[in-house]
Design a protein around this motif. Sequence first.
Motif, PDB file in Angstrom:
ATOM      1  N   THR A 272     -26.052 -17.545  43.926  1.00 51.94           N
ATOM      2  CA  THR A 272     -25.209 -17.065  45.033  1.00 51.94           C
ATOM      3  C   THR A 272     -23.923 -16.453  44.512  1.00 51.94           C
ATOM      4  O   THR A 272     -23.432 -15.449  45.046  1.00 51.94           O
ATOM      5  CB  THR A 272     -24.867 -18.230  45.990  1.00 51.94           C
ATOM      6  N   TYR A 273     -23.370 -17.058  43.446  1.00 50.03           N
ATOM      7  CA  TYR A 273     -22.092 -16.588  42.885  1.00 50.03           C
ATOM      8  C   TYR A 273     -22.290 -16.285  41.390  1.00 50.03           C
ATOM      9  O   TYR A 273     -21.902 -17.082  40.522  1.00 50.03           O
ATOM     10  CB  TYR A 273     -21.009 -17.659  43.041  1.00 50.03           C
ATOM     11  N   PRO A 274     -22.893 -15.166  41.052  1.00 51.94           N
ATOM     12  CA  PRO A 274     -23.169 -14.859  39.632  1.00 51.94           C
ATOM     13  C   PRO A 274     -21.914 -14.759  38.773  1.00 51.94           C
ATOM     14  O   PRO A 274     -21.971 -14.974  37.563  1.00 51.94           O
ATOM     15  CB  PRO A 274     -23.908 -13.510  39.709  1.00 51.94           C
ATOM     16  N   GLN A 275     -20.746 -14.458  39.416  1.00 47.01           N
ATOM     17  CA  GLN A 275     -19.508 -14.348  38.624  1.00 47.01           C
ATOM     18  C   GLN A 275     -19.096 -15.678  37.999  1.00 47.01           C
ATOM     19  O   GLN A 275     -18.296 -15.727  37.068  1.00 47.01           O
ATOM     20  CB  GLN A 275     -18.350 -13.851  39.511  1.00 47.01           C
ATOM     21  N   LEU A 276     -19.655 -16.787  38.522  1.00 42.18           N
ATOM     22  CA  LEU A 276     -19.294 -18.103  37.991  1.00 42.18           C
ATOM     23  C   LEU A 276     -19.674 -18.238  36.517  1.00 42.18           C
ATOM     24  O   LEU A 276     -19.029 -18.980  35.769  1.00 42.18           O
ATOM     25  CB  LEU A 276     -19.979 -19.211  38.802  1.00 42.18           C
ATOM     26  N   ARG A 277     -20.723 -17.564  36.091  1.00 43.48           N
ATOM     27  CA  ARG A 277     -21.150 -17.659  34.691  1.00 43.48           C
ATOM     28  C   ARG A 277     -20.036 -17.216  33.751  1.00 43.48           C
ATOM     29  O   ARG A 277     -19.790 -17.843  32.710  1.00 43.48           O
ATOM     30  CB  ARG A 277     -22.401 -16.807  34.456  1.00 43.48           C
ATOM     31  N   LYS A 278     -19.353 -16.148  34.133  1.00 40.65           N
ATOM     32  CA  LYS A 278     -18.254 -15.654  33.297  1.00 40.65           C
ATOM     33  C   LYS A 278     -17.024 -16.552  33.421  1.00 40.65           C
ATOM     34  O   LYS A 278     -16.383 -16.883  32.415  1.00 40.65           O
ATOM     35  CB  LYS A 278     -17.893 -14.225  33.704  1.00 40.65           C
ATOM     36  N   ILE A 279     -16.710 -16.990  34.654  1.00 38.59           N
ATOM     37  CA  ILE A 279     -15.518 -17.814  34.872  1.00 38.59           C
ATOM     38  C   ILE A 279     -15.638 -19.155  34.138  1.00 38.59           C
ATOM     39  O   ILE A 279     -14.685 -19.622  33.507  1.00 38.59           O
ATOM     40  CB  ILE A 279     -15.314 -18.070  36.387  1.00 38.59           C
ATOM     41  N   LEU A 280     -16.828 -19.772  34.213  1.00 40.82           N
ATOM     42  CA  LEU A 280     -17.036 -21.087  33.614  1.00 40.82           C
ATOM     43  C   LEU A 280     -17.633 -21.004  32.217  1.00 40.82           C
ATOM     44  O   LEU A 280     -17.983 -22.033  31.634  1.00 40.82           O
ATOM     45  CB  LEU A 280     -17.949 -21.933  34.521  1.00 40.82           C
ATOM     46  N   SER A 281     -17.769 -19.778  31.689  1.00 40.45           N
ATOM     47  CA  SER A 281     -18.317 -19.549  30.334  1.00 40.45           C
ATOM     48  C   SER A 281     -19.687 -20.163  30.190  1.00 40.45           C
ATOM     49  O   SER A 281     -19.982 -20.906  29.251  1.00 40.45           O
ATOM     50  CB  SER A 281     -17.365 -20.131  29.281  1.00 40.45           C
ATOM     51  N   ILE A 282     -20.571 -19.872  31.178  1.00 42.09           N
ATOM     52  CA  ILE A 282     -21.942 -20.383  31.150  1.00 42.09           C
ATOM     53  C   ILE A 282     -22.849 -19.292  30.570  1.00 42.09           C
ATOM     54  O   ILE A 282     -22.857 -18.154  31.038  1.00 42.09           O
ATOM     55  CB  ILE A 282     -22.413 -20.745  32.574  1.00 42.09           C
TER      56      ILE A 282
END
Length: 283
Positions: A272-282
């Motif tokens: 749902t929130y693909p930007q989280l991968r970059k924010i949380l360094s996933i």
Amino acid sequence: MERLKSEQNRLCAWLSEDPDYIVDHCGDILSVNEFKEVQKQTGASEKIRVLLGIITNKGGGACQSFMDILQQDQDHYKGLQQFFNNSAQGLITPKVVSDKCSVVSINDLKDTSEKSFSNKIKVVSGPGGSLSGLVDGQVPQASYVATGGSVILANRLSGVNIVGDIGFSVCVKSPEAFRGTVEEAPSVPQGPAVRMITEHKVELIDCLRSDPIILQHAQARNIITDMQYQELKQTSGPVRTVTDLLDVVVGKGQETCQRFLQVLNEADVLDTYPQLRKILSIN
């Protein structure tokens, strides 16, 4: 309500040992704004005093709900057992009267074991202290009356086993001793999960505001209460909603923040929130 008001000092002392625990249990009593008001206090005692003030102002229903919570939390706060035992025995808290430059300290410890006991009091003395609500020359009717920069220690210890030292100390200073000084607020230690959310708050708001489903995830994992969920749903605008959600999560401390980050790492949330991968360094 009257019992909560009359026992406020003792409740503050007991509940201040772990203020976040009792505040967390009051999620169904407090609104989101009230919860944030309590959590923004820097000291443990201040949090409990604000909490008690909010609850007593709400009236009998909220006070009874809070009393029920206290009764359930007796195992977590040793002093609460004494609180409810005294209530059953009909004991009355002594009436205390003091002016703004004086202190009356009452600690009632019973049937407990402690490593040590310390009662330290600091008083800033000054002339002109007066008892509010009294006419000059009138003698107040109270168990303890402290005036003119005096200090009364009215500690009662019964059946108490102290392994280490017992210490009582009083420090009285004049106002001049504090002139030109600024008291620094004590720093509150933050865990890694709290820091992660705090440091990336702006990015998280920009990301999570795109879909309100994050509220449902938070409610389903008991990160927020049903009452907090309903209030957040009614907040005007997605930015405000996510901002308030993050404030509530951070206010609940390290454990809740860790659980919230685990939610953000779940596959369906990342979809749902693909930007989280970059924010949380996933990866």
